[in-house]
Design an enzyme around this catalytic site. Sequence first.
Site, mmCIF file in Angstrom:
data_model
loop_
_atom_site.group_PDB
_atom_site.id
_atom_site.type_symbol
_atom_site.label_atom_id
_atom_site.label_comp_id
_atom_site.label_asym_id
_atom_site.label_seq_id
_atom_site.Cartn_x
_atom_site.Cartn_y
_atom_site.Cartn_z
ATOM 1 N N ASP A 117 0.869 -1.178 0.000
ATOM 2 C CA ASP A 117 0.000 0.000 0.000
ATOM 3 C C ASP A 117 0.912 1.237 0.000
ATOM 4 O O ASP A 117 1.404 1.640 -1.058
ATOM 5 C CB ASP A 117 -0.894 -0.102 1.247
ATOM 6 N N LYS A 143 -1.151 -1.585 -4.630
ATOM 7 C CA LYS A 143 -1.926 -0.342 -4.805
ATOM 8 C C LYS A 143 -0.926 0.778 -5.058
ATOM 9 O O LYS A 143 -0.610 1.549 -4.144
ATOM 10 C CB LYS A 143 -2.686 -0.032 -3.505
HETATM 11 P P1 5GP Z 1 1.774 -0.394 3.859
HETATM 12 O O1 5GP Z 1 2.814 -0.409 4.939
HETATM 13 O O2 5GP Z 1 2.271 -0.752 2.507
HETATM 14 O O3 5GP Z 1 1.006 0.901 3.862
HETATM 15 O O4 5GP Z 1 0.664 -1.415 4.291
HETATM 16 C C1 5GP Z 1 0.806 -2.759 4.270
HETATM 17 C C2 5GP Z 1 -0.183 -3.410 5.193
HETATM 18 O O5 5GP Z 1 -1.360 -2.610 5.415
HETATM 19 C C3 5GP Z 1 -0.669 -4.690 4.558
HETATM 20 O O6 5GP Z 1 0.176 -5.768 4.876
HETATM 21 C C4 5GP Z 1 -2.068 -4.819 5.133
HETATM 22 O O7 5GP Z 1 -2.006 -5.486 6.374
HETATM 23 C C5 5GP Z 1 -2.533 -3.384 5.346
HETATM 24 N N1 5GP Z 1 -3.364 -2.919 4.216
HETATM 25 C C6 5GP Z 1 -3.051 -2.018 3.267
HETATM 26 N N2 5GP Z 1 -4.058 -1.843 2.390
HETATM 27 C C7 5GP Z 1 -5.055 -2.675 2.790
HETATM 28 C C8 5GP Z 1 -6.363 -2.967 2.286
HETATM 29 O O8 5GP Z 1 -6.856 -2.450 1.274
HETATM 30 N N3 5GP Z 1 -7.074 -3.887 2.980
HETATM 31 C C9 5GP Z 1 -6.608 -4.499 4.115
HETATM 32 N N4 5GP Z 1 -7.422 -5.376 4.702
HETATM 33 N N5 5GP Z 1 -5.391 -4.251 4.612
HETATM 34 C C10 5GP Z 1 -4.610 -3.349 3.955
#
Ligand code: 5GP
Length: 179
Positions: free
Chosen positions: A103, A131
């Site tokens: 994300d 994403k």
């Molecule tokens: P980042 O550190 O890349 O922002 O986020 C990674 C983590 O955030 C993922 O491993 C997941 O646990 C959570 N996450 C990010 N986007 C989503 C989403 O659309 N749905 C869900 N359920 N979790 C998300």
Amino acid sequence: MHKDVKKVLVSEEEIEQRCKELGAQITQDYKELNEIPILVSLLKGSVPFLAKLMKYIELDVEIDFMDVSSYEGTESIGDVRIIKDLDRSIKGESILLVEDIVDTGRTLNSVKELLENKGCERMRIVSLLDKPSRRVVQIDADYVGFTIPNEFVIGFGLDFDEKYRNLPYVGVLKDECYQ
Ligand code: 5GP
């Protein structure tokens, strides 16, 4: 379809087919590198993806699990705390990190740094979902299952409040379920 799901974004059949393709690609790439990676799965979201993907990796891989959580309320957003560490040493090893979704990229970036500090020789990343529009830290997975729009998704390992991880597909949660 589950009553709380607005729409299915990626079906069970599409996930199976993509895991087959990714598994074949990963097998070929690591054969060319003459390496056998340790599959490191981040708990809990990547478990269904690991289980499906590894069937299609035709190498004598080992698997291991790690659980991390972000520090909250500090300036070091993105730094992670280890809740469950790996069972084995990864010094000099080749790691294929298995993630559910990239994300902002903060989690992945911190985990990558953490694993590199443990002395792994090479690290690649495979993520079921990506994403890219939400990225804050510039990091990309080497292998991506599906690139999705900026919507909050659940299912196939992904949760909302620890629920919906058991759904066999990736879907978008109905707005009223957030309230
Ligand atoms: P980042 O550190 O890349 O922002 O986020 C990674 C983590 O955030 C993922 O491993 C997941 O646990 C959570 N996450 C990010 N986007 C989503 C989403 O659309 N749905 C869900 N359920 N979790 C998300």
